[in-house]
Design an enzyme around this catalytic site. Sequence first.
Site, PDB file in Angstrom:
ATOM      1  N   LYS A 283      51.901  50.056  62.126  1.00 37.25           N
ATOM      2  CA  LYS A 283      51.743  48.871  61.259  1.00 37.25           C
ATOM      3  C   LYS A 283      51.121  48.018  62.177  1.00 37.25           C
ATOM      4  O   LYS A 283      51.196  47.934  63.587  1.00 37.25           O
ATOM      5  CB  LYS A 283      53.026  48.269  61.084  1.00 37.25           C
ATOM      6  CG  LYS A 283      53.203  47.239  59.871  1.00 37.25           C
ATOM      7  CD  LYS A 283      53.113  48.026  58.562  1.00 37.25           C
ATOM      8  CE  LYS A 283      53.213  47.385  57.288  1.00 37.25           C
ATOM      9  NZ  LYS A 283      53.824  48.400  56.294  1.00 37.25           N
TER      10      LYS A 283
HETATM   11  N1  GLU Z   1      51.494  48.710  53.609  1.00 37.19           N
HETATM   12  C1  GLU Z   1      51.884  49.746  52.537  1.00 37.19           C
HETATM   13  C2  GLU Z   1      53.403  50.294  53.202  1.00 37.19           C
HETATM   14  O1  GLU Z   1      54.121  49.725  53.614  1.00 37.19           O
HETATM   15  C3  GLU Z   1      50.948  51.012  52.488  1.00 37.19           C
HETATM   16  C4  GLU Z   1      50.631  51.631  53.845  1.00 37.19           C
HETATM   17  C5  GLU Z   1      49.505  52.667  53.615  1.00 37.19           C
HETATM   18  O2  GLU Z   1      49.028  52.999  52.492  1.00 37.19           O
HETATM   19  O3  GLU Z   1      49.087  53.270  54.565  1.00 37.19           O
HETATM   20  O4  GLU Z   1      53.866  51.324  52.653  1.00 37.19           O
END
Ligand code: GLU
Length: 424
Positions: free
Chosen positions: A114
Amino acid sequence: MSYIEPAPIKDKENPLDSMMSRFDEAARLLGIDEEMYNILKIPARQVIVGIPITMDSGRIKVFEGYRVIHSNILGPSKGGIRYDPDVNLNEVKALAAWMTWKCAVVDIPYGGAKGGIACNPREMSAGELERLTRGYTLAMLDVFGPDRDIPAPDMGTGPREMAWLMDEYSRAKGMTINAVVTGKPLVLGGSLGRMEATGRGVMVCAFAGMEKLRINPYKATCAVQGFGNVGSHAAMLLHERGVNVVAVSDMSGAYYNENGIDIEAALRHLDANNRSLEGFTGGEKIPPASLLTLPVDILVPAAKEDVIVEENMHKIQARMIVEGANGPTAAVADKVINEKGILAVPDILANAGGVSVSYFEWVQNRLGYKWTYERIQRRSDRIMRDAFERVYETSLQYKVSMRIAAYIVAIDKVARTYTFRGGY
Ligand code: GLU
């Protein structure tokens, strides 16, 4: 197992502690040994950068940006980038670990990561946000990569930011590399169905849960907290399938209508009002906190972490919670939710539709090919449905909540993969 502390929740509403206490419980039930426990617990890489940006005023402001790669055991790490004033390393660490568990639960070949920048995107111009995104990308040039670490949108970011990121990365590498990021606009190699993917997965989980609880969808009521990308699509898809969405909310407030909110009208309002529900007249305004405690069948928290907490946990009346957001239920509330017999479909399962379609986007980019909308919907619905059943069966087998079951499924997969790959 003495190395696993008895799940201390030091700060009751800290996402990292919340994540760790569930991880500890599942690791104990699985009998994970100490070495493996530490391998799964400690992030593989944590990067913090300062990003100096010339603001429109001409002054230079330095923003702090993060990228935490929690694990790359299953494959390249995957996870969104968050723009929010509250972004901090602890939050990003928790969110990165959740991505590892999420990808493992839905069985896609990614590790978890993240990123985030502490900033307020609502107070920044498009030019400032572009410079910030490009600066962050350059600072993370050796972190990102289509085979290494693949970002995507999260709170405060969307296709526009992903396009800047893809462009900056491609310029630096001297060629177009669209598989470095997902959630891009369609013309840049984005996937059909990515925008609504997370909300669609929430809807699929809501239906699977209603089936288990024998709730008739045509008689079901639902409240949705958060009307951003996840909440608005989840509300629309549930509404289209006959569920009565009686309350929605966003930063402007909460809106309640016992006969059902006209979701199409709410979406039209968003389009005309700079993505805000401010001034929406399709429901009576209620205190935002009371949305969570409405006597509905389905509660969809789709805003932020830590909204179901010690203060309101006893007042939750929903029969089922489907977590569109990451970490909306603080660990301290788990016991009460379980004792009340509420079926909580946990974040790492319920909102995994987004990363699943991100995976399809990455596959299409690498193949230089485009899938149809029907194929994407069919495959993502199957992934979500199968994952729901896997977690549900595990919860029966271990006699635990769906949440702990989801962690068990995920930790078991990552640990087994690590064992096959081997360490030093
Ligand atoms: N931010 C989204 C999540 O928390 C998507 C992450 C992604 O598609 O890589 O799942």
